[in-house]
Design a protein around this motif. Structure first.
Motif, mmCIF file in Angstrom:
data_model
loop_
_atom_site.group_PDB
_atom_site.id
_atom_site.type_symbol
_atom_site.label_atom_id
_atom_site.label_comp_id
_atom_site.label_asym_id
_atom_site.label_seq_id
_atom_site.Cartn_x
_atom_site.Cartn_y
_atom_site.Cartn_z
ATOM 1 N N CYS A 149 4.050 0.543 0.949
ATOM 2 C CA CYS A 149 4.487 -0.318 2.349
ATOM 3 C C CYS A 149 4.381 -1.693 2.267
ATOM 4 N N THR A 154 4.918 10.444 3.220
ATOM 5 C CA THR A 154 5.755 10.406 4.252
ATOM 6 C C THR A 154 6.175 11.736 4.063
ATOM 7 N N HIS A 214 3.611 -5.280 2.863
ATOM 8 C CA HIS A 214 2.487 -5.997 4.310
ATOM 9 C C HIS A 214 2.821 -8.065 4.353
ATOM 10 N N ARG A 240 2.005 4.945 1.456
ATOM 11 C CA ARG A 240 2.287 5.047 2.961
ATOM 12 C C ARG A 240 2.492 6.291 2.768
ATOM 13 N N SER A 262 0.814 -0.973 0.085
ATOM 14 C CA SER A 262 -0.476 -0.003 -0.270
ATOM 15 C C SER A 262 1.106 0.909 -0.030
#
Length: 175
Positions: free
Chosen positions: A105, A98, A107, A96, A94
């Motif tokens: 990201c 920042t 998982h 992310r 996914s």
């Protein structure tokens, strides 16, 4: 002779494919005794760990087939496409947000192998994107390494090794 320290380093998928030297008989598997070192030297997503040697070799054969098919301008074998797609799908990602923009990201909480997924995603990106046209096999007759040629004139996987060997042989032949 190429070893893990002298891989061209162009791309994660290419690096894995190049851990087997096919232009020598018998082929040399650089993962024999070098599996942990290979994974330790790759730029992997956070949370990635070295998968088993068997998992690594299984994905390597599929990635190698995809890359070889791309270089040869042919359709890859269906089993290779399926294996790479499965490895990529095993770890969802996914975006992310920042402070520097956005990052991916990974998982891997459900047991997926982040390292293998990262290689599979790199292979898919390479063969389906604009860099596919830059994928080449080394021009040295005794080398099976692949590389991504940023420069259209590049013909050797590593100019300091294969390129130098070819130039030295050519010079010796003239003399």
């Amino acid at each position: 002779m190429l070893d893990l320290d002298s891989l061209p380093g162009d791309d994660l998928a290419v690096n894995l494919a190049d851990t087997v030297m096919l232009a020598v008989s018998p082929p040399i598997d650089l993962l024999d005794g070098g599996h942990a070192k290979f994974w330790a030297t790759q730029d992997l997503p956070e949370g990635a760990r070295a998968p088993s040697v068997e998992q690594t070799r299984r994905l390597r054969s599929a990635v190698r087939e995809l890359l070889e098919a791309t270089v040869a301008a042919r359709e890859p074998e269906a089993w290779a496409v399926e294996r790479v797609n499965a490895a990529a799908a095993a770890v969802p990602t996914s975006p992310r947000l920042t402070a520097d923009g956005a990052e991916t990201c990974w998982h891997g909480e459900d047991g997926g192998e982040i390292a293998l997924a990262a290689v599979a995603v790199a292979a898919i990106d390479l063969v389906s994107g604009p860099r596919a046209a830059q994928l080449r096999r080394c021009g040295a007759h005794d080398c099976s390494m692949l590389f991504v040629a940023a420069n259209s004139r590049r013909v050797w996987c590593t100019p300091s090794l294969c390129g130098n060997r070819v130039r030295v042989a050519r010079h010796a032949k003239k003399g």
